[in-house]
Design a protein around this motif. Structure first.
Motif, PDB file in Angstrom:
ATOM      1  N   HIS A  38       0.834  -1.203   0.000  1.00  0.00           N
ATOM      2  CA  HIS A  38       0.000   0.000   0.000  1.00  0.00           C
ATOM      3  C   HIS A  38       0.872   1.257   0.000  1.00  0.00           C
ATOM      4  N   LYS A  39       1.869   1.280   0.852  1.00  0.00           N
ATOM      5  CA  LYS A  39       2.757   2.446   0.927  1.00  0.00           C
ATOM      6  C   LYS A  39       3.508   2.675  -0.379  1.00  0.00           C
ATOM      7  N   ALA A  40       3.726   1.597  -1.140  1.00  0.00           N
ATOM      8  CA  ALA A  40       4.414   1.691  -2.434  1.00  0.00           C
ATOM      9  C   ALA A  40       3.437   1.958  -3.583  1.00  0.00           C
ATOM     10  N   GLY A  41       2.162   2.190  -3.263  1.00  0.00           N
ATOM     11  CA  GLY A  41       1.166   2.465  -4.287  1.00  0.00           C
ATOM     12  C   GLY A  41       0.658   1.222  -5.001  1.00  0.00           C
ATOM     13  N   LYS A  42       0.853   0.088  -4.384  1.00  0.00           N
ATOM     14  CA  LYS A  42       0.417  -1.184  -4.977  1.00  0.00           C
ATOM     15  C   LYS A  42      -0.876  -1.645  -4.314  1.00  0.00           C
ATOM     16  N   LYS A  43      -1.394  -2.784  -4.777  1.00  0.00           N
ATOM     17  CA  LYS A  43      -2.678  -3.277  -4.280  1.00  0.00           C
ATOM     18  C   LYS A  43      -2.558  -4.714  -3.798  1.00  0.00           C
ATOM     19  N   THR A  44      -3.610  -5.162  -3.138  1.00  0.00           N
ATOM     20  CA  THR A  44      -3.731  -6.553  -2.730  1.00  0.00           C
ATOM     21  C   THR A  44      -4.872  -7.163  -3.534  1.00  0.00           C
ATOM     22  N   VAL A 106       0.368  -7.700  -3.771  1.00  0.00           N
ATOM     23  CA  VAL A 106       0.241  -8.890  -2.939  1.00  0.00           C
ATOM     24  C   VAL A 106      -0.906  -9.718  -3.507  1.00  0.00           C
ATOM     25  N   VAL A 107      -0.685 -11.017  -3.667  1.00  0.00           N
ATOM     26  CA  VAL A 107      -1.699 -11.919  -4.205  1.00  0.00           C
ATOM     27  C   VAL A 107      -2.080 -12.923  -3.115  1.00  0.00           C
ATOM     28  N   VAL A 108      -3.394 -12.978  -2.814  1.00  0.00           N
ATOM     29  CA  VAL A 108      -3.920 -13.905  -1.820  1.00  0.00           C
ATOM     30  C   VAL A 108      -4.894 -14.837  -2.541  1.00  0.00           C
ATOM     31  N   LEU A 109      -4.518 -16.108  -2.661  1.00  0.00           N
ATOM     32  CA  LEU A 109      -5.342 -17.095  -3.356  1.00  0.00           C
ATOM     33  C   LEU A 109      -5.939 -18.053  -2.343  1.00  0.00           C
ATOM     34  N   ILE A 110      -7.275 -18.172  -2.376  1.00  0.00           N
ATOM     35  CA  ILE A 110      -8.021 -18.898  -1.358  1.00  0.00           C
ATOM     36  C   ILE A 110      -8.695 -20.112  -1.984  1.00  0.00           C
TER      37      ILE A 110
END
Length: 185
Positions: A38-44, A106-110
């Protein structure tokens, strides 16, 4: 076994899985990844099938709205059916990541079972691409996704509802941890 005994046994499985101390370190690490991105301007990016897809949506909304963390999911019917039609159902998640994930996300695979081919292929691809990948699975400790992430959250249960609800509690605990840290900032 009567209903009261069955319910007692059932809820004891939640008592065992949700506060599983072995995941605390990974939950804190996941929180750190999400905050750094988030601080680097990226997403989850949260992705799942079925009940896990609903969870991915819930998490994306809560992280975005309550924690101020940009988070997305891939639950649009047109995206799923278009990519599944063009690339095969087993490849649609990987292709969605190829189109929408950016370096540093960040990639969260469920996946409750950790065996869904679309999630396994996406996990393999995300790992090879160097994404910060968290897999969130249950059922067999030998499921194919369990070792693919840098973080691998696993619930020791074969009940879909226990696995999925534990996943939701764990992931939203990360959201709440971020919110609590923001309050102290």
């Amino acid at each position: 076994m009567n209903e009261k005994e069955w319910l007692s046994n059932y809820f004891s499985q939640y008592q065992k899985s949700i506060p599983q101390v072995s995941v605390y370190k990974d939950l804190v690490e996941l929180k750190n990844w999400i905050v750094e991105a988030h601080k680097a301007g990226k997403k989850t990016i949260f992705v799942g099938n079925g009940g896990s897809a609903a969870m991915a949506s819930h998490c994306a909304v809560d992280f975005t709205k309550t924690a101020g963390i940009r988070a997305v999911n891939f639950n649009e019917a047109d995206l799923i059916t278009c990519f599944a039609n063009d690339y095969g159902y087993e490849n649609w998640v990987q292709k969605a990541l190829e189109f929408y994930a950016d370096k540093g996300d960040v990639v969260v695979l469920i996946s409750s079972s950790g065996k869904s081919p679309n999630m396994v292929h996406a996990s393999q691809w995300a790992a090879k691409q160097g994404f910060r990948l968290a897999t969130v699975t249950g059922f067999s400790s030998q499921n194919p996704m369990k070792s693919l992430g840098k973080i691998n959250l696993w619930v020791d249960s074969t009940s879909y509802n226990i696995v999925e609800n534990t996943h939701l509690v764990w992931l939203l605990s990360v959201c709440d941890l971020i919110i609590e840290e923001q309050k102290g900032a």
